[in-house]
Write a protein that holds these residues in place. Structure first.
Motif, PDB file in Angstrom:
ATOM      1  N   PRO A 273       0.839  -1.202   0.000  1.00  0.00           N
ATOM      2  CA  PRO A 273       0.000   0.000   0.000  1.00  0.00           C
ATOM      3  C   PRO A 273       0.876   1.255   0.000  1.00  0.00           C
ATOM      4  N   VAL A 274       0.372   2.321  -0.582  1.00  0.00           N
ATOM      5  CA  VAL A 274       1.156   3.555  -0.701  1.00  0.00           C
ATOM      6  C   VAL A 274       1.582   4.071   0.667  1.00  0.00           C
ATOM      7  N   MET A 275       0.714   3.946   1.673  1.00  0.00           N
ATOM      8  CA  MET A 275       1.065   4.442   2.998  1.00  0.00           C
ATOM      9  C   MET A 275       2.251   3.698   3.603  1.00  0.00           C
ATOM     10  N   GLY A 276       2.537   2.505   3.106  1.00  0.00           N
ATOM     11  CA  GLY A 276       3.677   1.749   3.610  1.00  0.00           C
ATOM     12  C   GLY A 276       5.015   2.366   3.260  1.00  0.00           C
ATOM     13  N   ILE A 277       5.045   3.251   2.269  1.00  0.00           N
ATOM     14  CA  ILE A 277       6.290   3.922   1.889  1.00  0.00           C
ATOM     15  C   ILE A 277       6.850   4.694   3.080  1.00  0.00           C
TER      16      ILE A 277
END
Length: 334
Positions: free
Chosen positions: A140-144
């Motif tokens: 997921p993008v928030m994992g970046i």
């Protein structure tokens, strides 16, 4: 999506915008008359890969503010002064490529790229930039943020890849072959209920599709998703759709590709018939369209290797093929 678009506000700025557009295979306009800043920006956010404002950064900030949605969807936005002193990435520095674009512009003009993202400022590996350079997406993008925070705190991250990655990994990155990891380079969808790592997903799958005339987009989409699930592959890995020429204007297929942003490539019956491999051919299909199989043969014709043979149901056939993929450690413009 189209490429790069530049806008300027003075004669001097427009000359620079034209120079940039020529070098970067883009277009340049001067604001004024029928070309309004609001209209140009709105259209650019909907259609362009990158926007360059040749003028004050504040102008670009105010123009873009109403259209900002997210780092995974917004185009790259760079502001550059008309004297070509500074190139400032403002939006989508990593996933959209604004940081790299600013560096590229700076190299063209002898300017200074003003990079403010924490990983770049500290010389730390940026996993989202790496994904873009490898032709991948992230989920997921928030994992970046979690991965970047570890690196910025001086902690190493564990990276597992389903492909060999030659060369020396960046500082702070520990390659591994199994076990828990922070980042996984993979086509696989996460298992239900699994606390998955940040996944870097190569967009290398082709969905070869055949369908009856008039098949609704929803039925085609459901068939593709079912095939991906059977293969254990993430839908984000799909790069494009392939079929036969006579399906080039099939409304359901065209809509499917438009909705998902997938390429759509078709081949003549002669090209499909000439493909070599172990295909699930049908004499009925051969008599109808001139090739014994559409879904498998078209995916192979586009350069893929079959990973899932023909799946049929509700008037739709789907096969999945994988394009070649050779990752490396590049993560920023050089």
């Amino acid at each position: 999506m189209t490429g790069l678009r530049c806008i300027a506000f003075t004669d001097k700025g427009f000359a620079l915008a034209q120079r940039l557009a020529h070098a970067l295979d883009g277009t340049a306009l001067r604001c004024g008359g029928d070309i309004t800043l609001a209209g140009w920006t709105a259209e650019g956010f909907a259609q362009a890969r990158a926007l360059v404002f040749v003028g004050a950064a504040g102008i670009a900030v105010r123009a873009c503010a109403p259209y900002l949605k997210g780092k995974d969807t917004d185009p790259a936005v760079v502001a550059m002064d008309e004297c070509a002193h500074f190139a400032v990435p403002l939006v989508s520095g990593h996933l959209g490529g604004a940081n790299d674009l600013a560096r590229q512009i700076a190299a063209l003009c002898g300017a200074q790229a003003v990079i403010t993202t924490a990983t770049d400022a500290n010389g730390v590996f940026a996993v989202d930039s790496w994904a873009v350079h490898q032709g991948c997406t992230v989920s997921p993008v928030m994992g970046i943020k979690t991965v970047s925070a570890k690196l910025l705190a001086g902690e190493p991250i564990r990276l597992r890849s389903d492909w060999p990655i030659p060369g020396t990994p960046p500082a702070g990155v520990l390659p591994m072959t199994d076990g828990p990891c922070d980042v996984a380079l993979t086509l696989a969808a996460p298992a239900e209920g699994e606390k998955a790592p940040l996944r870097v997903i190569p967009r290398i799958l082709l969905a070869g599709i055949g369908c009856r005339k008039g098949t609704p987009m929803a039925d085609i989409e459901a068939a593709v998703l079912a095939a991906l699930q059977k293969a254990g592959a993430d839908p984000l890995a799909v790069r494009g759709v392939t079929s036969i020429h006579c399906k080039g204007q099939e409304p359901g297929l065209v809509e499917l590709c438009w909705v998902h942003g997938w390429s759509f490539t078709t081949f003549s019956p002669e090209v499909l018939a000439a493909q070599q491999g172990n295909f699930t051919d049908s004499e009925f299909v051969r008599k109808t369209v001139g090739a014994g199989n559409v879904c498998e043969r078209s995916a192979v014709a586009a350069g893929g290797t079959l990973i899932l043979q023909k799946q049929a149901g509700k008037g739709v056939t789907v096969a999945l093929a994988r394009m070649p993929f050779s990752p490396d450690w590049r993560w920023q413009y050089e």
